[in-house]
Design a protein around this motif. Structure first.
Motif, PDB file in Angstrom:
ATOM      1  N   LEU A  37       0.817  -1.205   0.000  1.00  0.00           N
ATOM      2  CA  LEU A  37       0.000   0.000   0.000  1.00  0.00           C
ATOM      3  C   LEU A  37       0.856   1.264   0.000  1.00  0.00           C
ATOM      4  O   LEU A  37       0.552   2.231  -0.695  1.00  0.00           O
ATOM      5  CB  LEU A  37      -0.932  -0.006   1.213  1.00  0.00           C
ATOM      6  N   GLU A  38       1.945   1.236   0.739  1.00  0.00           N
ATOM      7  CA  GLU A  38       2.813   2.429   0.807  1.00  0.00           C
ATOM      8  C   GLU A  38       3.514   2.717  -0.524  1.00  0.00           C
ATOM      9  O   GLU A  38       4.042   3.810  -0.725  1.00  0.00           O
ATOM     10  CB  GLU A  38       3.828   2.340   1.948  1.00  0.00           C
ATOM     11  N   ASN A  39       3.512   1.764  -1.448  1.00  0.00           N
ATOM     12  CA  ASN A  39       4.123   1.960  -2.770  1.00  0.00           C
ATOM     13  C   ASN A  39       3.089   2.194  -3.863  1.00  0.00           C
ATOM     14  O   ASN A  39       3.404   2.142  -5.045  1.00  0.00           O
ATOM     15  CB  ASN A  39       4.974   0.742  -3.141  1.00  0.00           C
ATOM     16  N   LEU A  40       1.874   2.468  -3.462  1.00  0.00           N
ATOM     17  CA  LEU A  40       0.774   2.595  -4.415  1.00  0.00           C
ATOM     18  C   LEU A  40       1.030   3.659  -5.479  1.00  0.00           C
ATOM     19  O   LEU A  40       0.723   3.468  -6.645  1.00  0.00           O
ATOM     20  CB  LEU A  40      -0.517   2.905  -3.662  1.00  0.00           C
ATOM     21  N   SER A  58     -10.322  -2.864  -2.921  1.00  0.00           N
ATOM     22  CA  SER A  58     -11.706  -2.375  -2.964  1.00  0.00           C
ATOM     23  C   SER A  58     -12.694  -3.479  -2.621  1.00  0.00           C
ATOM     24  O   SER A  58     -13.690  -3.238  -1.939  1.00  0.00           O
ATOM     25  CB  SER A  58     -12.040  -1.828  -4.348  1.00  0.00           C
ATOM     26  N   LEU A  59     -12.435  -4.686  -3.102  1.00  0.00           N
ATOM     27  CA  LEU A  59     -13.319  -5.799  -2.785  1.00  0.00           C
ATOM     28  C   LEU A  59     -13.282  -6.142  -1.298  1.00  0.00           C
ATOM     29  O   LEU A  59     -14.297  -6.476  -0.700  1.00  0.00           O
ATOM     30  CB  LEU A  59     -12.957  -7.035  -3.614  1.00  0.00           C
ATOM     31  N   ARG A  67     -11.172   4.678   4.511  1.00  0.00           N
ATOM     32  CA  ARG A  67     -10.126   4.064   5.329  1.00  0.00           C
ATOM     33  C   ARG A  67      -8.760   4.676   5.025  1.00  0.00           C
ATOM     34  O   ARG A  67      -7.968   4.921   5.932  1.00  0.00           O
ATOM     35  CB  ARG A  67     -10.084   2.548   5.109  1.00  0.00           C
ATOM     36  N   LEU A  68      -8.475   4.908   3.740  1.00  0.00           N
ATOM     37  CA  LEU A  68      -7.192   5.517   3.379  1.00  0.00           C
ATOM     38  C   LEU A  68      -7.099   6.942   3.917  1.00  0.00           C
ATOM     39  O   LEU A  68      -6.055   7.352   4.432  1.00  0.00           O
ATOM     40  CB  LEU A  68      -7.007   5.509   1.864  1.00  0.00           C
ATOM     41  N   GLN A  69      -8.175   7.692   3.820  1.00  0.00           N
ATOM     42  CA  GLN A  69      -8.178   9.067   4.322  1.00  0.00           C
ATOM     43  C   GLN A  69      -7.948   9.115   5.820  1.00  0.00           C
ATOM     44  O   GLN A  69      -7.266  10.009   6.307  1.00  0.00           O
ATOM     45  CB  GLN A  69      -9.504   9.759   3.980  1.00  0.00           C
TER      46      GLN A  69
END
Length: 108
Positions: A37-40, A58-59, A67-69
């Motif tokens: 996730l940190e390399n998105l 997303s699934l 959640r990301l925010q």
């Protein structure tokens, strides 16, 4: 070919990806399976991609953006339950502080 976008499943050939980017002028989606996730945003930041797919996240997390925010923990993906109807799977995951069960019914 007059395609709107190209979606590439990247399997490790960086040179091929760079060659595709150099000739493809429309939006390019680069999917690196297992990306942390940190390399998105790495491919976007470097100019290799215009978008990065987040399908599995997303699934597993119907409220992914929220959640990301908030920096909240993400649900682990369980492909055996994707699109399932019932208390497990996409329709039964934690969403907005509630549990969703079969066909969108919610419980507190």
């Amino acid at each position: 070919m007059d395609l709107v976008y190209l979606h590439v499943m990247h399997l490790g050939n960086e040179k091929l990806l760079q060659d595709i980017r150099s000739i493809w002028t429309n939006p390019l989606l680069v999917n690196r399976a297992g990306r942390a996730l940190e390399n998105l945003s790495v491919d976007i930041d470097s100019g290799l991609a215009d978008l990065v797919p987040v399908g599995v996240w997303s699934l597993a997390n119907p409220d992914l953006v929220e959640r990301l925010q908030k920096g909240a923990q993400l649900n682990e993906a369980d492909p055996t339950t994707f699109f399932g109807l019932g208390s497990k799977g996409y329709n039964g995951l934690s969403y907005d502080g509630r549990i969703r069960i079969a066909r969108g019914t919610t419980i507190a």
